[in-house]
Scaffold this motif. Structure first.
Motif, PDB file in Angstrom:
ATOM      1  N   ASN A  85      -2.278   5.999 -16.995  1.00  0.00           N
ATOM      2  CA  ASN A  85      -0.980   5.456 -16.603  1.00  0.00           C
ATOM      3  C   ASN A  85      -1.179   4.019 -16.139  1.00  0.00           C
ATOM      4  O   ASN A  85      -2.243   3.669 -15.643  1.00  0.00           O
ATOM      5  CB  ASN A  85      -0.332   6.323 -15.513  1.00  0.00           C
ATOM      6  N   PRO A  86      -0.157   3.183 -16.297  1.00  0.00           N
ATOM      7  CA  PRO A  86      -0.315   1.763 -15.984  1.00  0.00           C
ATOM      8  C   PRO A  86      -0.013   1.384 -14.543  1.00  0.00           C
ATOM      9  O   PRO A  86      -0.188   0.228 -14.167  1.00  0.00           O
ATOM     10  CB  PRO A  86       0.702   1.102 -16.926  1.00  0.00           C
ATOM     11  N   VAL A  87       0.478   2.338 -13.709  1.00  0.00           N
ATOM     12  CA  VAL A  87       0.927   1.956 -12.364  1.00  0.00           C
ATOM     13  C   VAL A  87       0.104   2.567 -11.242  1.00  0.00           C
ATOM     14  O   VAL A  87      -0.003   1.985 -10.161  1.00  0.00           O
ATOM     15  CB  VAL A  87       2.417   2.325 -12.167  1.00  0.00           C
ATOM     16  N   PHE A  88      -0.497   3.733 -11.500  1.00  0.00           N
ATOM     17  CA  PHE A  88      -1.228   4.406 -10.432  1.00  0.00           C
ATOM     18  C   PHE A  88      -2.725   4.177 -10.579  1.00  0.00           C
ATOM     19  O   PHE A  88      -3.267   4.248 -11.682  1.00  0.00           O
ATOM     20  CB  PHE A  88      -0.956   5.910 -10.438  1.00  0.00           C
ATOM     21  N   GLY A  89      -3.363   3.940  -9.439  1.00  0.00           N
ATOM     22  CA  GLY A  89      -4.812   3.891  -9.417  1.00  0.00           C
ATOM     23  C   GLY A  89      -5.336   5.304  -9.208  1.00  0.00           C
ATOM     24  O   GLY A  89      -5.114   6.198 -10.007  1.00  0.00           O
ATOM     25  N   GLN A  90      -5.994   5.520  -8.083  1.00  0.00           N
ATOM     26  CA  GLN A  90      -6.514   6.845  -7.792  1.00  0.00           C
ATOM     27  C   GLN A  90      -5.385   7.803  -7.455  1.00  0.00           C
ATOM     28  O   GLN A  90      -4.390   7.432  -6.834  1.00  0.00           O
ATOM     29  CB  GLN A  90      -7.496   6.764  -6.612  1.00  0.00           C
ATOM     30  N   MET A  91      -5.519   9.063  -7.879  1.00  0.00           N
ATOM     31  CA  MET A  91      -4.520  10.089  -7.621  1.00  0.00           C
ATOM     32  C   MET A  91      -5.193  11.338  -7.089  1.00  0.00           C
ATOM     33  O   MET A  91      -6.395  11.554  -7.297  1.00  0.00           O
ATOM     34  CB  MET A  91      -3.746  10.431  -8.905  1.00  0.00           C
ATOM     35  N   THR A  92      -4.412  12.157  -6.411  1.00  0.00           N
ATOM     36  CA  THR A  92      -4.925  13.436  -5.930  1.00  0.00           C
ATOM     37  C   THR A  92      -3.784  14.434  -5.890  1.00  0.00           C
ATOM     38  O   THR A  92      -2.603  14.053  -5.859  1.00  0.00           O
ATOM     39  CB  THR A  92      -5.560  13.301  -4.537  1.00  0.00           C
ATOM     40  N   TYR A 217      -0.102  12.855  -4.959  1.00  0.00           N
ATOM     41  CA  TYR A 217      -0.130  11.580  -4.254  1.00  0.00           C
ATOM     42  C   TYR A 217      -0.899  10.575  -5.099  1.00  0.00           C
ATOM     43  O   TYR A 217      -1.865  10.930  -5.774  1.00  0.00           O
ATOM     44  CB  TYR A 217      -0.787  11.716  -2.880  1.00  0.00           C
ATOM     45  N   ALA A 218      -0.452   9.322  -5.035  1.00  0.00           N
ATOM     46  CA  ALA A 218      -1.098   8.276  -5.834  1.00  0.00           C
ATOM     47  C   ALA A 218      -1.130   6.980  -5.035  1.00  0.00           C
ATOM     48  O   ALA A 218      -0.266   6.732  -4.181  1.00  0.00           O
ATOM     49  CB  ALA A 218      -0.350   8.067  -7.154  1.00  0.00           C
ATOM     50  N   ARG A 219      -2.121   6.156  -5.335  1.00  0.00           N
ATOM     51  CA  ARG A 219      -2.199   4.823  -4.742  1.00  0.00           C
ATOM     52  C   ARG A 219      -1.849   3.814  -5.823  1.00  0.00           C
ATOM     53  O   ARG A 219      -2.446   3.824  -6.910  1.00  0.00           O
ATOM     54  CB  ARG A 219      -3.595   4.572  -4.176  1.00  0.00           C
ATOM     55  N   LEU A 220      -0.848   2.992  -5.557  1.00  0.00           N
ATOM     56  CA  LEU A 220      -0.422   2.012  -6.547  1.00  0.00           C
ATOM     57  C   LEU A 220      -1.556   1.046  -6.863  1.00  0.00           C
ATOM     58  O   LEU A 220      -2.332   0.659  -5.988  1.00  0.00           O
ATOM     59  CB  LEU A 220       0.786   1.222  -6.038  1.00  0.00           C
ATOM     60  N   LYS A 221      -1.646   0.668  -8.121  1.00  0.00           N
ATOM     61  CA  LYS A 221      -2.641  -0.318  -8.513  1.00  0.00           C
ATOM     62  C   LYS A 221      -2.325  -1.670  -7.891  1.00  0.00           C
ATOM     63  O   LYS A 221      -1.192  -1.962  -7.523  1.00  0.00           O
ATOM     64  CB  LYS A 221      -2.677  -0.446 -10.049  1.00  0.00           C
ATOM     65  N   GLU A 222      -3.360  -2.485  -7.759  1.00  0.00           N
ATOM     66  CA  GLU A 222      -3.172  -3.820  -7.214  1.00  0.00           C
ATOM     67  C   GLU A 222      -2.173  -4.604  -8.063  1.00  0.00           C
ATOM     68  O   GLU A 222      -2.265  -4.624  -9.294  1.00  0.00           O
ATOM     69  CB  GLU A 222      -4.504  -4.576  -7.168  1.00  0.00           C
ATOM     70  N   GLY A 223      -1.218  -5.220  -7.397  1.00  0.00           N
ATOM     71  CA  GLY A 223      -0.223  -6.017  -8.098  1.00  0.00           C
ATOM     72  C   GLY A 223       0.982  -5.250  -8.566  1.00  0.00           C
ATOM     73  O   GLY A 223       1.956  -5.845  -9.030  1.00  0.00           O
ATOM     74  N   VAL A 224       0.954  -3.905  -8.449  1.00  0.00           N
ATOM     75  CA  VAL A 224       2.091  -3.078  -8.868  1.00  0.00           C
ATOM     76  C   VAL A 224       2.970  -2.801  -7.658  1.00  0.00           C
ATOM     77  O   VAL A 224       2.489  -2.327  -6.620  1.00  0.00           O
ATOM     78  CB  VAL A 224       1.619  -1.756  -9.498  1.00  0.00           C
ATOM     79  N   THR A 225       4.255  -3.106  -7.768  1.00  0.00           N
ATOM     80  CA  THR A 225       5.188  -2.857  -6.673  1.00  0.00           C
ATOM     81  C   THR A 225       5.793  -1.469  -6.800  1.00  0.00           C
ATOM     82  O   THR A 225       5.704  -0.819  -7.855  1.00  0.00           O
ATOM     83  CB  THR A 225       6.315  -3.903  -6.670  1.00  0.00           C
ATOM     84  N   LEU A 226       6.415  -1.030  -5.725  1.00  0.00           N
ATOM     85  CA  LEU A 226       7.060   0.284  -5.732  1.00  0.00           C
ATOM     86  C   LEU A 226       8.179   0.328  -6.765  1.00  0.00           C
ATOM     87  O   LEU A 226       8.361   1.338  -7.457  1.00  0.00           O
ATOM     88  CB  LEU A 226       7.604   0.584  -4.327  1.00  0.00           C
ATOM     89  N   GLU A 227       8.917  -0.762  -6.920  1.00  0.00           N
ATOM     90  CA  GLU A 227      10.005  -0.814  -7.902  1.00  0.00           C
ATOM     91  C   GLU A 227       9.463  -0.717  -9.337  1.00  0.00           C
ATOM     92  O   GLU A 227      10.051  -0.045 -10.195  1.00  0.00           O
ATOM     93  CB  GLU A 227      10.804  -2.102  -7.738  1.00  0.00           C
ATOM     94  N   GLN A 228       8.321  -1.374  -9.605  1.00  0.00           N
ATOM     95  CA  GLN A 228       7.720  -1.286 -10.941  1.00  0.00           C
ATOM     96  C   GLN A 228       7.261   0.136 -11.224  1.00  0.00           C
ATOM     97  O   GLN A 228       7.416   0.637 -12.354  1.00  0.00           O
ATOM     98  CB  GLN A 228       6.550  -2.260 -11.038  1.00  0.00           C
ATOM     99  N   ALA A 229       6.686   0.800 -10.232  1.00  0.00           N
ATOM    100  CA  ALA A 229       6.246   2.179 -10.425  1.00  0.00           C
ATOM    101  C   ALA A 229       7.435   3.095 -10.679  1.00  0.00           C
ATOM    102  O   ALA A 229       7.372   4.005 -11.521  1.00  0.00           O
ATOM    103  CB  ALA A 229       5.454   2.638  -9.204  1.00  0.00           C
ATOM    104  N   ARG A 230       8.528   2.852  -9.978  1.00  0.00           N
ATOM    105  CA  ARG A 230       9.719   3.679 -10.198  1.00  0.00           C
ATOM    106  C   ARG A 230      10.289   3.460 -11.598  1.00  0.00           C
ATOM    107  O   ARG A 230      10.816   4.391 -12.205  1.00  0.00           O
ATOM    108  CB  ARG A 230      10.770   3.359  -9.128  1.00  0.00           C
ATOM    109  N   ALA A 231      10.181   2.251 -12.095  1.00  0.00           N
ATOM    110  CA  ALA A 231      10.680   1.970 -13.442  1.00  0.00           C
ATOM    111  C   ALA A 231       9.868   2.713 -14.505  1.00  0.00           C
ATOM    112  O   ALA A 231      10.359   2.947 -15.618  1.00  0.00           O
ATOM    113  CB  ALA A 231      10.635   0.466 -13.707  1.00  0.00           C
ATOM    114  N   PHE A 232       8.629   3.107 -14.172  1.00  0.00           N
ATOM    115  CA  PHE A 232       7.771   3.826 -15.121  1.00  0.00           C
ATOM    116  C   PHE A 232       8.085   5.319 -15.151  1.00  0.00           C
ATOM    117  O   PHE A 232       7.691   6.017 -16.096  1.00  0.00           O
ATOM    118  CB  PHE A 232       6.308   3.592 -14.744  1.00  0.00           C
ATOM    119  N   MET A 233       8.805   5.843 -14.168  1.00  0.00           N
ATOM    120  CA  MET A 233       9.015   7.284 -14.054  1.00  0.00           C
ATOM    121  C   MET A 233       9.735   7.906 -15.252  1.00  0.00           C
ATOM    122  O   MET A 233       9.353   8.991 -15.705  1.00  0.00           O
ATOM    123  CB  MET A 233       9.766   7.607 -12.751  1.00  0.00           C
TER     124      MET A 233
END
Length: 801
Positions: A85-92, A217-233
């Motif tokens: 995925n392009p928005v999340f780094g590490q996930m659990t 749970y996920a940690r957003l990648k560097e440079g990715v905002t919460l709004e950008q991650a929501r747009a990927f949903m």
């Protein structure tokens, strides 16, 4: 600096010379500052303190939003996200669970959590002893390892290094202890956990391709905002749909974990913070009045200082220094009050408020106390200090002006401060009154059943032994007649869901009414499904409105019979009798045989969904059901007899969760009751402070007007006239305060709308009754100094003057 120390020393001497004034001011300030400090401690723990993880502001939780609420995504979906995925780094992923732990001295059922292998690295946590999970331990057969909490290690495993390698039984499987977490480690979802086991990603069930649900749970990648991650949903939801074409339509969303946990939980902390703020304003108004009185009394002293060369700025600084000394003392006492009372305040709050147990007096709280103390000192000290510093020397030192006077402008200021106190206290009292009326309305509400003398017993059979529905059916069909035969049992039945109250149901289905024009699937109504046995409605006390309820024949007949609630009957059939009508599910057809009352509870008062009751046929039986038993007296006396009958049928351990239905409903009402108690407590404090202000003002006025009253009485005025005049003065201020308070209440109590039921924020009865109570208390506060003034001997008073 020397001048500052001189001001402090002089201020301390002056306060020591007036111990009564000093103690009263410190107590009033301590109440106001202490209330705000205690509430801020809760708000800080619940809403302001960040999660104890690195990059906590970049951690998000994923959920699937549907018309039924927000639910965790399936674990197969987590695997899809983790792969690419392009928005999340590490996930659990986490799966909270209840587990039977054995192989230790105190075998019991505890909270545990199944987690993916990267869980501990995700939260940047290292074990105190041993290691954490490896990637290969997510596979079946390699997952029998366990990481335990610090408390479990100390209390159950001896608290030594020898615990690593020990075997612990979890749900009849043997797990090897590989790690121990530190004492201060807390799980990411905020609930205490006894131990962690690997989350196993097995081959998906063909009937549920994406598997069971897990918290992601996920940690957003560097440079990715919460709004950008929501747009990927939406794109991610489409990926879920391609993996599970026959499954539901996913509506994925993300949110920061703390924001998600606080949904619907912010109201009480913010309500308390607002109430505490009102108390502080009342306390400041009260103390400002006292300072104005004291400044008036000290007019000659200040005039002498001015005559000796003190500038207005010098006098102003001295007066403000005294105010800050008092506010600092009040803050210190308020902080002590917070330490003593905080545990009780937290204990009153509902348990479902996240992170409430982390409430403590820490550095931010100490900084808040210091800041509010300084602000309070400036707030109540500035105006009296400015007035006192402007004392005109000539007027005070000229012969004949020996008695300090407050003046017309000063009286207006005094009166305005008292009006403000009365108005603020009325707003809190009206808020408390609305919550009291709301609670009374709820307790009188018809919930659609009779909860008195009903016992609810959730039964959980050993999962490995009762994996087949047929075995579960044999056990419960053997136990149910035994329970019905017990003395004092009037009726008994079983439910597959939590009593079938309110929103509870084991499933939901889209329905359509046979014989009507078909509608698109997305427009079909959705109903909750609740599976019950014959006798359930009689045991819970649900009235039958039409037709009949289930009998034993309905469990084996080929025709699928159902009972619907009044909500569904009214919504889809109106005045037409629904008995005998057919209701279609996507894959089955059912005939309506009865209509029962709509069952509600205190957590789901607005009935948005209909309920359909299905008979407990062979395919529905499971290892966990709810026994509903109605007795002819206290239902708890049946517990031993029922558990003994179950033990006679099954020698292995059975898990029980036992409570009366009345106790469960009381638990649902507890948050509302707590809101009412806490706001009433704060409103009571505000009322006391406001009445102290009314009493103090009239007492001071009586002292100032002693000569005038003596002259009037010497000229023939009766004591009754003096008493009436003073009481009228207090009543006039109170009535003005009531008008101001009513206007404020009408504007502010709308914020309570989400906490009210059966009463509007502008309820006329509440506004009237609370206002009259406040006026009555104010009359008492006015009468006491007035009666004392009326008893003055005019000759003694004139001789003194």
């Amino acid at each position: 600096m020397a001048t500052m120390w001189q001001d402090i020393r002089y201020g301390l001497r002056m306060l020591a010379k007036n111990p009564g004034f000093t103690v009263v001011v410190i107590v009033i300030l301590a109440v106001g500052i202490g209330a705000n400090t205690a509430v801020f401690s809760i708000v800080n723990a619940v809403m302001l303190r960040p999660l104890p993880y690195e990059d906590a502001d970049r951690i998000v939780c994923m959920y699937n939003h549907s018309q039924w609420g927000d639910f965790p995504p399936p674990h197969g979906g987590f695997l899809l996200c983790r792969e690419d995925n392009p928005v999340f780094g590490q996930m659990t992923a986490c799966g909270p669970m209840r587990a039977e732990v054995s192989g230790i001295e105190n075998a019991r059922r505890v909270r545990a959590t199944a987690v993916s292998s990267e869980f501990f690295s995700f939260v940047r946590a290292k074990p105190l002893l041993g290691r954490v999970f490896r990637a290969e331990e997510e596979q079946p057969g390699k997952d029998l390892v366990i990481v335990v909490s610090h408390s479990f290690w100390q209390n159950d495993l001896g608290g030594t290094d020898a615990a690593i390698g020990k075997t612990v039984g979890v749900d009849d499987k043997n797990y090897t202890v590989v790690g121990v977490m530190p004492r201060d480690f807390k799980p990411i979802f905020g609930e205490p956990t006894t131990f962690w086991i690997p989350l196993v990603f097995s081959v998906p069930d063909p009937a549920l391709p994406l598997g069971y649900a897990v918290f992601v749970y996920a940690r957003l990648k560097e440079g990715v905002t919460l709004e950008q991650a929501r747009a990927f949903m939406p794109a991610l939801a489409e990926r879920f749909k391609r993996a599970d074409p026959q499954g539901e339509d996913y509506n994925l969303a993300i949110q920061r974990p703390l924001d998600k946990q606080l949904e619907g939980k912010r109201t009480l902390p913010l309500l308390l913070l607002g109430a505490a703020g009102f108390i502080l304003l009342i306390a400041c108004s009260n103390v400002a009045n006292l300072f104005l009185v004291r400044a008036t009394i000290r007019q000659r002293e200040l005039a002498m200082r001015a005559a000796l060369g003190a500038s207005r700025g010098r006098i102003l600084r001295q007066m403000i220094t005294e105010g800050l000394l008092l506010s600092a003392a009040g803050g210190a006492v308020g902080l002590l009050m917070t330490v003593w009372t905080l545990q009780g305040l937290v204990g009153l709050c509902p348990r479902d408020i996240p992170r409430l147990d982390e409430t403590r007096v820490d550095l931010p709280v100490l900084a808040f106390t210091l800041g509010i103390s300084v602000l309070t000192g400036l707030l109540f000290g500035a105006m009296p200090a400015w007035k006192a510093s402007g004392t005109r020397m000539a007027e005070m030192l000229q012969e004949g002006v020996m008695r300090p006077t407050i003046g017309r402008r000063g009286r207006r200021v005094h009166s305005g401060l008292v009006v403000a106190q009365v108005g603020l206290s009325l707003i809190l009292l009206i808020g408390a009154g609305l919550l009291i009326r709301s609670l009374i309305a709820l307790q009188r509400l018809d919930l659609g059943f009779r909860p008195k003398n009903v016992l609810a017993m959730t039964v959980v059979l050993p999962a490995d032994k009762y994996a087949e529905p047929a075995r579960c059916q044999a056990f419960f069909e053997g136990l149910l007649p035994r329970v019905r035969a017990l003395p004092h049992v009037r009726s008994a039945g079983l439910s597959l869901s939590e009593l079938g109250l309110g929103f509870a149901g084991y499933a939901a289905a889209r329905i359509s009414i046979a014989g009507r024009d078909p509608v698109p699937t997305e427009e079909q109504d959705v109903a909750l499904l609740s599976v019950v046995t014959p006798g359930f409605f009689q045991a819970l006390g649900v009235p039958l409105l039409r037709g009949r309820t289930f009998t034993e024949e309905d469990l084996v007949t080929e025709t699928s019979h159902i009972v619907i609630d009044e909500h569904l009957a009214r919504r889809h059939f109106g005045d037409v009798n629904p008995i005998g009508r057919r209701i279609d599910f996507p894959d089955s057809h059912h005939i309506v045989i009865g209509v029962v009352d709509t069952v509600k509870d205190f957590e789901h008062l607005e009935q948005a969904y209909s309920t359909i009751y299905l008979p407990m046929t062979a395919e529905h039986w499971a290892e966990q059901v709810v026994f509903v038993v109605r007795s002819d007296g206290d239902p708890l006396r049946l517990v031993d007899a029922i558990t003994a009958q179950a033990a006679d049928l099954e020698t292995d351990k059975i898990t029980w969760r036992i409570e009366t239905v009345e106790a469960r409903l009381a638990g649902m009402l507890r948050p509302r009751r707590v809101n009412m108690i806490l706001l009433s407590l704060f409103a009571g404090i505000a009322l006391i402070l406001a009445m102290v202000g009314v009493y103090g003002l009239l007492q001071y006025n009586a002292t100032q007007q002693t000569r005038d009253m003596a002259i009037r009485m010497a000229l023939g005025a009766r004591k009754k006239d003096v008493l009436t005049a003073m009481v009228r003065q207090g009543l006039t201020l109170t009535l003005i305060g009531v008008v101001v308070g009513l206007a404020g209440a009408i504007a502010l109590t709308r914020l309570l709308s989400s906490l009210l039921y059966g009463v509007t924020p502008t309820d006329p009865l509440t506004l009237t009754v609370v206002s009259l109570v406040l006026i009555a208390v104010a009359l008492l506060a006015s009468y006491l100094p007035a009666r004392r003034a009326a008893k003055v001997d005019p000759m003694v008073a004139l001789r003194y003057e």
